[in-house]
Each structure stands twice: as structure tokens, then as C-alpha cells.
Design a protein around this motif. Structure first.
Motif, PDB file in Angstrom:
ATOM      1  N   ARG A 245       0.840  -1.200   0.000  1.00 58.13           N
ATOM      2  CA  ARG A 245       0.000   0.000   0.000  1.00 58.13           C
ATOM      3  C   ARG A 245       0.874   1.249   0.000  1.00 58.13           C
ATOM      4  N   ASN A 247      -0.487   4.851   0.435  1.00 61.33           N
ATOM      5  CA  ASN A 247      -0.883   5.990   1.260  1.00 61.33           C
ATOM      6  C   ASN A 247      -1.597   5.637   2.555  1.00 61.33           C
ATOM      7  N   GLU A 250      -6.176   1.514   4.319  1.00 57.91           N
ATOM      8  CA  GLU A 250      -7.496   1.264   3.727  1.00 57.91           C
ATOM      9  C   GLU A 250      -7.410   0.874   2.255  1.00 57.91           C
ATOM     10  N   GLU A 251      -6.257   1.111   1.637  1.00 62.41           N
ATOM     11  CA  GLU A 251      -6.100   0.767   0.232  1.00 62.41           C
ATOM     12  C   GLU A 251      -6.106  -0.753   0.038  1.00 62.41           C
ATOM     13  N   GLN A 252      -6.540  -1.176  -1.134  1.00 62.44           N
ATOM     14  CA  GLN A 252      -6.421  -2.583  -1.475  1.00 62.44           C
ATOM     15  C   GLN A 252      -4.946  -2.918  -1.686  1.00 62.44           C
ATOM     16  N   THR A 259       3.978  -0.624  -7.193  1.00 58.77           N
ATOM     17  CA  THR A 259       3.574  -0.237  -5.839  1.00 58.77           C
ATOM     18  C   THR A 259       4.797  -0.017  -4.966  1.00 58.77           C
TER      19      THR A 259
END
Length: 457
Positions: A245, A247, A250-252, A259
Motif C-alpha cells: 500500500r 498511502n 485502507e487501500e487494497q 507499488t
């Protein structure tokens, strides 16, 4: 198989992504074959610091220092450290990068002299035009990296970078330089090859044959395009971790080289990782370097953001949940160290546990990472705890039981300070009863953040 090589499928897209992130890039495969010598200014492939870029950066970051001071700093940064262990050499260089290089500089001190008159000296008058210069030696600090404004530094990515050691020459896939210093090392494999082989076969060999390249290293990335892992110069394979992730949690989660690069090699984020999410810890096996994992970086960054808005949050910094064995105490150190270095104020961190073994373990980790500078920071009794909280200490460690009172007594206010940050461990167990109430009565204006490794309801 044109179009399906490691270079075209993995390396070239990675280089393009670095360019998108505002890195200057260059293919250095033919560096020493060009007319006029190396365009990077290297005389031989044994040089791993791009001195020309380093000097230009130091002159730009230290405009008031004389050339001799810059030269001294470069000599100290680039001096031979081959007799040191790799970890010790890396730690020594890291301190120079983080805190600056101390040098001796001679500054000119101007003193008034008697003026002269066309017909001779005028007694008693001080001259305004003629002054005598005297040399005065002072100790100065040469800034190596601008940590406060990362984009003001020089970011350069070299692909196919040749390095010669004592016996062998190796070619690194990607080396990222910040102000001429090789802070980033990236080893790429073909898509069908295991990235563990990048560690076992390639990285191990590089560290053995060209160790001086890693004296300056901040991060190491291993990837085959679809899978990527990041680690430190001392990390074994099991400690290289994915970065899913960019940021927030909560990101997938996406495991990919893109990434990884966006999450760790963005110019601001890279320097944040190197400056504030790097620790050197003494262990039974020797000195090891710790670099934050993805969840640690995102969690601590979130906590720091909460601390920056402490008044709006009314002192509530939230709960930091960890799975067992995921480096909870290390996150506490990252959090406290970054707050002390980057935020204004003189914070005191009160670390509260409910078991002696936990207190000893967490305190020991802080000591082993050299975060504690005082001889003893653990409260020995309830009275000692109150005394420490009334004084100005950076860290205080205590069991919550030391906030105990006799039946019917109210715990007194010990400190009204608003810059006391209470870090509670395993918060759900004992932090909600009478002892917790006493702690809040003692520190009515403190801020609280809880760490736990147990699932919360």
C-alpha cells in the motif's frame, strides 16, 4: 524472444517510473567507453560516490562555508571503511548523512586598524577603510542532505552501473543516488525467476565482492516485476518484506514493482524512510539495521499526523493495532524519534505496560536502538514516577500499577503539561479501570496512544 527480456519487461518500465517521480536517469553500461571519460565524473569503477554531484550538493546546501570545509566533509564521507563490519560502516555513514559532518573551518575575523592620512598617521583615529584579517578556527557542521525540503536534493538513478571491488567487478541493475551518494540498490530478476534467488545468489555476492557500495545504502529492493520485497543492508531473506500500500491501510493491497517504487522511492517518502524509519539495534548476533515495513510506516505516519493536530483531537491519538511479532516496540521508537526530530516542542513519552517482562522488553529495545540517552529511564516506585513526571525527561517507563492509590484516595495531579505523550501497551487489559483513571488524573492534559497485539472488539 525480442520484447520479452528482463530489460524490456521490468527494468525499462521501472526506469520510466523513476523518471515520472522526478529522478534524473542514465544508462551507464558504456560509462567508461565514452570519449572524454565517464560522464559521471568517476575515474574508475571502484568509486561508488559520485563526487562531482556530492560537491555540487554540499556547496548548494552550505553556501556560507569555505571550499576547504566542503573538501573535508567529502573526505570524511568517502574515506575507507573496509576494516569495519558492513553494519558498522553503514551506521557511521548514516550518522554523517542524518546529522551532518563536523569539520574544522578557518574564518576571517576583521579587526580595526589605525587609518593613514596623506600626510601621515592621524593619532587616535580608527580607520574605516583599512582592516586587518586574522584567522580563527571553528567547528562547523556540513549539511549533506536537506531533510526538511527533500525535493531540493539531487536524485539520480543509474542503470547498469559497474562497480569494482578488490578482486571482482559487478554490474548493478539500478542504483539510486541522492546528492551523489548511493542510497538505493535495486536488483531485478526475470519475471519467471524467484526473487529469493535475487537475495541468495545476487545480493549476497554483491555484499561480499563490492561491499563499499553498501556503506551508504538506505534501502534494498528485490523484484521480478510481479513480486517485490524491501529490506536493509543487514536483513536476512525472511526479513525482506512486501510493500502493498502507498498511502493508507485502507487501500487494497497490491504486490507489484510499481507499488514498491511509488511507495518507497518517491523523493519525499524515500528520505522520510531513511531519516525517520531507520534504526540500528544491538542484538546477540551483532549490530543490525532495521527499516520500517509497510504497516509500520503507514501506522506511524498516521500517528504523527494525529500528533500534529493534537488540540483538535483533544489528546486522543488512537489505537495502533499489530499482529503478534510485527514489531510493536519498534513502531513506538519510530513514532517517538520522529516526533522529537521533526515536530516542534519538548515532548516527554511515558511508556506504560502492565507486566514487568513487557516493561523490560520494551525498555531494552529502546536502549538497544540508542533511543535512550539517560542512564536509567524506568520508574522504580510510585514516588519516583511522580518525580520523573514533574521533571523534564524525554522518556519515562513505568508499570501502570505504580499509579496505584490506597482505597478512597484520589490520585494527585502530577503535571499539567500538554506535551506529555502516554504510550500504553496492551491497552485493553488494564487501561480502562481505576489505574487508568489515576493516570488520567495525574496527567489531565496529556495525549494518549495505545498499542496492542490482541484483536479488539
Amino acid at each position: 524472444m525480442a520484447g520479452y527480456s528482463e530489460d524490456e519487461l521490468i527494468e525499462q518500465p521501472a526506469i520510466a517510473l523513476f523518471g515520472e517521480l522526478k529522478w534524473k536517469t542514465a544508462d551507464c553500461f558504456h560509462e567508461f567507453e565514452q570519449v572524454g571519460g565517464s560522464p559521471l565524473g568517476r575515474e574508475t569503477a571502484s568509486e561508488v560516490v559520485l563526487v562531482r554531484r556530492l560537491r555540487a550538493a554540499l556547496e548548494r546546501l552550505n553556501p556560507t562555508l569555505p571550499p576547504e570545509a566542503i573538501t573535508q566533509a567529502i573526505e570524511e564521507i568517502t574515506r575507507d571503511r573496509s576494516r569495519m563490519s558492513l553494519a558498522a560502516a553503514n551506521q557511521e555513514v548514516y550518522r554523517l548523512l542524518k546529522d551532518g559532518v563536523k569539520v574544522k573551518a578557518v574564518t576571517a575575523t576583521l579587526t580595526p586598524a589605525l587609518c593613514t592620512h596623506p600626510r601621515g598617521r592621524v593619532p587616535g583615529e580608527r580607520g574605516k577603510a583599512k582592516r586587518a584579517a586574522e584567522g580563527e578556527e571553528t567547528t562547523e557542521k556540513v549539511k549533506v542532505i536537506d531533510w526538511s525540503e527533500p525535493t531540493k536534493n539531487d536524485f539520480f538513478l543509474a542503470s547498469q552501473f559497474w562497480v569494482t571491488g578488490e578482486m571482482y567487478t559487478r554490474r548493478a541493475d539500478l542504483v539510486g543516488f541522492v546528492n551523489g551518494l548511493p542510497l538505493l540498490f535495486v536488483e531485478l530478476k526475470a519475471a519467471h525467476k524467484s526473487i529469493e534467488s535475487a537475495f541468495q545468489r545476487n545480493l549476497r555476492d554483491y555484499k561480499a565482492t563490492i561491499p563499499h557500495l553498501f556503506w551508504y545504502n538506505g534501502l534494498i529492493i528485490l523484484s521480478n516485476g510481479s513480486q517485490s520485497r524491501i529490506g536493509s543492508v543487514t536483513a536476512e531473506w525472511e526479513h525482506f518484506a512486501e510493500w502493498k500500500r502507498i498511502n493508507s491501510e485502507e487501500e487494497q493491497g497490491i504486490v507489484s514493482l510499481e507499488t514498491m517504487i511509488r511507495g518507497t522511492c518517491d523523493r519525499v517518502r524515500l528520505l522520510d524512510l531513511v531519516e525517520n524509519f531507520t534504526l540500528f539495534m544491538k542484538t546477540k548476533k551483532g549490530l543490525v539495521k532495521l527499516v520500517a515495513k509497510n504497516h509500520q510506516y503507514l501506522g506511524v505516519s498516521s500517528a504523527i499526523a494525529g500528533l500534529q493536530h493534537i488540540k483538535q483531537n483533544q489528546g486522543r491519538l488512537g489505537v495502533f493495532w499489530h499482529t503478534q511479532g510485527s514489531g510493536k516496540s519498534v513502531c513506538m521508537i519510530f513514532f517517538a524519534q520522529k516526533a522529537l526530530r521533526k515536530l516542534s516542542g519538548t515532548y516527554t513519552f511515558l511508556v506504560v505496560t502492565d507486566r514487568t517482562d513487557l516493561d523490560e522488553q520494551i525498555y531494552g529495545n529502546f536502549v538497544d536502538c540508542a533511543a535512550i540517552t539517560e542512564e536509567k529511564a524506568q520508574a522504580e516506585s510510585g514516588k519516583d514516577l511522580q518525580r520523573r513526571l514533574q521533571e523534564d525527561h524525554r522518556y519515562v517507563f513505568t508499570l501502570i500499577q505504580k499509579f496505584g492509590t490506597k482505597k478512597g484516595e484520589r490520585y494527585p495531579v502530577v503535571s499539567q503539561r500538554s506535551d506529555v505523550i502516554v504510550i500504553t501497551d496492551e491497552a485493553h487489559r488494564t487501561q480502562y479501570d481505576t489505574l487508568a483513571l489515576n493516570m488520567r488524573n495525574a496527567l489531565p492534559n496529556a495525549a494518549f496512544i495505545a498499542f496492542t497485539g490482541t484483536p479488539l472488539i
